[in-house]
Enzyme design. Sequence first.
Site, PDB file in Angstrom:
ATOM      1  N   CYS A  21     -43.087  66.616 115.571  1.00  0.00           N
ATOM      2  CA  CYS A  21     -43.338  65.363 115.889  1.00  0.00           C
ATOM      3  C   CYS A  21     -42.537  64.337 115.530  1.00  0.00           C
ATOM      4  O   CYS A  21     -42.137  64.411 114.451  1.00  0.00           O
ATOM      5  CB  CYS A  21     -44.764  64.800 115.618  1.00  0.00           C
ATOM      6  N   ILE A  45     -40.040  72.561 124.689  1.00  0.00           N
ATOM      7  CA  ILE A  45     -39.808  71.665 123.669  1.00  0.00           C
ATOM      8  C   ILE A  45     -40.754  70.371 123.418  1.00  0.00           C
ATOM      9  O   ILE A  45     -41.375  70.044 124.244  1.00  0.00           O
ATOM     10  CB  ILE A  45     -38.257  71.191 123.756  1.00  0.00           C
TER      11      ILE A  45
END
Lengths: 305, 243
Positions: free
Chosen positions: A132, A193
Site C-alpha cells: 500500500c 500489481i
Amino acid sequence: MGVDISVSLSGLTLDNPVIPASGCFGYGKEFSELYDINILGSFSIKGTTKHPRFGNPTPRIAETPSGMLNAVGLQNPGIDVVATNHLAYMGRYFNKKVIANISGFSIEEFVYCAQKLDSIEQIGIIEVNISCPNVHGGGIAFGTDANSAAEVTRAVKAVTKKPIYIKLSPNVTDITEIAVACENAGADGLSLINTLLGMRIDLKKRRPLLANKTGGLSGPAVFPVALRMVYQVYEAVKIPIMGMGGISSAADVIEMMMAGASAVQIGAATLKNPYICKEIIERLPLEAERLRITNLKDIIGVAHL
Amino acid sequence: MVVKYRILSNTHIAKDIYEMCLSGNTEKITNSGQFINIQLDGFFLRRPISVCDITDDGLIIIYKILGDGTRYMSTLSAGDKLDAVTGLGNGFDIKKSGNKPLLIGGGVGVPPLYLLAKRLIAVGKTPSVILGFGCADEVFYKESFEALGCETVVTTVDGSMGVKGFVTDAVKGFDYDYIFTCGPPLMLKAVYDKTQTDGQFSFEERMACAIGACMGCTCRTKKGYKRLCKDGPVLSREEIIWE
C-alpha cells in the site's frame, strides 16, 4: 461450443477468473444490491489491519488521464470487527470463497490478522498486502525490500493453513527479485500489481491535490505496466499469479492471462462502472470463442516462448 | 442503477452555470438532495451532480463549469445520451423539518434546494429561501423559487443584486425553526455558526465509486465515520465535526 472459463488457484476452483480487487468492492454489500455477486469468481475484501483506521484526510481521490489516484490510506474497522461482523454476515449475500486482504505496520500485525482469519470457513485465500503506497511506516515498506517481503511471508505462512498470496508493489527497481523472495519464503501465490505512486497539483490552490500529497495510480493508464510485470514475474516464479492493474474489458482479462495470470482482479474499473465485472463475465466466453479459445486455462502464460 | 438518459436541453442560465434537462428513469431517486453520477466520454471518473427537479419524464440538473469535465458537459446538446448511476446519497429528510423551514443555498449548492422546496410545500411547510452568489451575473433560479410561493432573498458578495454580503447576512430577517443548507464548505460552516436551530447540511467531496464501496469520501462525524456518497451527502447539525 461452450467455452470453459473456470480457473484454479492453489486448489481453489473459481467459476471464472474475474475477481473485484481489494479496496474497490468494500465487503461486497453495496454491489450485492446492484446484482447477484455470486456470479463472480471471488472478490478481495477491503484491506484490513489489526487496529481500526480512519485513513487519510480528504481529498483522497483525483482524476488522471485514463485513470485515477487514490490515497484512502487503509480505512477499515480493524480485523476483529471485520471477522465478527463483516465476514460473519457475508454468507447472506455471497456464498463462495472470498479473498481476505490484510495489511500491517509490523510483522506482528500481519500475523495477528492471519491468525484471526485462519478459522473462517468462507476465506479461500489470504492476500497479504505489502504494497500500500498510502500509509506511512508500514505497507509498502515491506514490499520494497526482498528480505522484509520474505520475512512477512514466512511469518504469515507459519500461522495459517490458508493459501497466502503476497500483493506486490510496482514501485520497485526489479519486481521479480521480490517475487522470488516471496516464493522462496513459502508464498502460495502472488497478486500484482498494487498502484503506482503518483501525484497531481491543484493549479488554483498551487498545492498537491490530494491531502496525502501522493496517491496510488490505477485504471487503464497502468495496464501495460501491470501486464509487463506479470509477464516478467511469470518467468521468474512457479507459483500462480493474480494479475491486476487497469483491466477493464474481457479482452484485457485474456491479455493478462496470456502474460501469465491464472486469475485477474478488477479495481478502478468497478468504481467507474459498478456493473463492469458482471459485463466482463458475460462477455468472456464470447471473446474467448472469437479468439478460438475453448478452455481459458490453456492460455495462461501462452505469450511466453 | 445505471440509466441512459437522453438530453432534452442544455442551457446556459448564469455565468458558468448550465441547466440540463434529461429524459429517463428516475424511480431510484426518492429524496431531494440525492445525486446522480455522470459518465463523460474521455474522463475516467464520473461527475456527481445533485438532482434539481424531477419532471414528468426525467429530471433536471444544474452544474457549474469548474474543470475540464463540466466544460465538456457544457458542449453536449439535445439528443445526446448521458450514462448515469442514479438515486445516490441519502438526501434531505423532510420529516425532521419544523413548520417554518429556511433553505440556504450558495452557488451550485442552490439546485438541490429547489426539489426540496417543492417537497416541503407538498406537506404544507412552505419554506423561506436565501440564495447566495458572488455577483448578479451568477444568480439563477430566484424566479423559480418565487414562483413556488417561497419568500426568496438573494445575497451577492459585491452587492450587485439583493442584499450585499453573504447568506448569513440575510438570516436575521427570517422567522424560522429549522434550516436546510447546501453550498461551499466555508458557507456551511458560517451557517452552522450563525444559526441555532436544528438543521441539515449537504456537503460535497471528490468521489470515485459514489456507492459507498471505495472509502474515497469519508468524513468523521459524532456518529462515527460516514461516507458522504452513501451515508451523506446530507448530515444533521448534531453529528457534524468541522475539521
